[in-house]
Design an enzyme around this catalytic site. Structure first.
Site, mmCIF file in Angstrom:
data_model
loop_
_atom_site.group_PDB
_atom_site.id
_atom_site.type_symbol
_atom_site.label_atom_id
_atom_site.label_comp_id
_atom_site.label_asym_id
_atom_site.label_seq_id
_atom_site.Cartn_x
_atom_site.Cartn_y
_atom_site.Cartn_z
ATOM 1 N N ASP A 55 -4.398 8.567 10.535
ATOM 2 C CA ASP A 55 -3.061 8.069 10.824
ATOM 3 C C ASP A 55 -2.548 8.574 12.167
ATOM 4 O O ASP A 55 -2.769 9.723 12.552
ATOM 5 C CB ASP A 55 -2.088 8.491 9.719
ATOM 6 C CG ASP A 55 -2.422 7.851 8.391
ATOM 7 O OD1 ASP A 55 -2.703 6.642 8.394
ATOM 8 O OD2 ASP A 55 -2.419 8.547 7.367
ATOM 9 N N GLU A 91 0.866 -1.168 0.000
ATOM 10 C CA GLU A 91 0.000 0.000 0.000
ATOM 11 C C GLU A 91 0.905 1.222 0.000
ATOM 12 O O GLU A 91 1.696 1.413 0.924
ATOM 13 C CB GLU A 91 -0.918 0.000 1.217
ATOM 14 C CG GLU A 91 -1.921 -1.140 1.206
ATOM 15 C CD GLU A 91 -2.820 -1.125 2.431
ATOM 16 O OE1 GLU A 91 -2.897 -0.070 3.099
ATOM 17 O OE2 GLU A 91 -3.435 -2.160 2.714
#
Length: 258
Positions: free
Chosen positions: A56, A45
């Site tokens: 994140d 990814e």
């Protein structure tokens, strides 16, 4: 059969590794992908660095900040991916980025350039499902580049079934309602969530991400899905030895027992 279908058709302990393009150094993307492929990762990814990555944790946020400082852009990222595809023809590549960056690039242009570069799927963590149906699904069908949707422990069974009915590729099972980061184990609530999703009898495979940090958590992810997605742990490995990509990948593989 495309690369994603081929992978999920032949393996059930898939290791997908996330990294931020442009980190540690601007031109590392091709070398990272090659080394991950050489040492046994099944899928990558490739993260598009963004200034406000809401899904994140601090490790990936910091890698994105450094990548932007290094000069990484979506245009340059796709050029690097195209070169990596020439060298690594069989591994699935998934592009992961936030909606703002993709909208600025142009969604139609993005799909065309992703096809040319060899991208197999995209993940857009902040893409609402209704917007996906309106703006992305027809392009995903035309270019055979599915949007992989995320689900969490808070996602209802009804919404999970809608995603299974209208999306392709695989379903990204976020292990907890938090940002990315490593954890030592999955708790009882997370295991119940994994079991609940498995009882739905979905037609698409699932991968579990967020919180995989060692062999125990990776093996657990494989027990309840088709495999695990690792991001923060690998970013940490790259940060420890930024000039030794083979060493960083080896450290990751050793940590998860691969």
């Amino acid at each position: 059969m495309n690369r994603l279908q081929n992978l999920f058709g032949r393996k059930n302990d898939i290791l997908s590794v996330y990294f931020t393009a442009g980190f540690p150094h601007l031109d590392d993307t091709v070398r990272i992908i090659q080394e991950l492929d050489r040492q046994g990762a099944d899928m990558v990814e490739i993260g598009v660095p963004f200034s406000d990555p809401m899904a994140d944790g601090p490790v990936i946020q910091d890698s994105g900040t450094q990548a932007l400082r290094n000069g990484m852009t979506l245009t340059l990222l796709l050029e690097h991916v195209a070169e990596a595809r020439r060298r690594v023809p069989g591994m699935p590549f998934v592009l992961m980025g936030y909606l703002n960056t993709m909208m600025q690039y142009g969604i139609d242009r993005l799909y065309e350039d992703c096809r040319q570069a060899g991208i197999d799927a995209v993940i857009v963590p902040d893409l609402p499902f209704d917007d996906y149906l309106r703006d992305f699904k027809s392009l995903s069908d035309r270019y055979d580049i599915p949007v992989v949707m995320m689900i969490t422990p808070e996602t209802s069974d009804e919404r999970i079934r809608l995603i299974d009915d209208h999306c392709d590729g695989f379903i990204y099972m976020v292990s907890s309602a938090s940002t990315t980061g490593t954890k030592d184990s999955f708790g009882p609530g997370q295991i119940e969530y994994f079991d609940r999703v498995n009882r739905l009898g979905l037609k698409h495979p699932r991968l579990i991400g967020f919180g995989i940090s060692d062999r125990l958590t990776f093996d657990s992810a494989c027990r309840y899905s088709s495999g695990g997605i690792i991001g923060s742990l690998f970013i940490k490995c790259l940060g420890v030895c930024p000039d030794d990509i083979p060493g960083a990948v080896s450290a990751l593989m050793k940590r998860i027992g691969r």
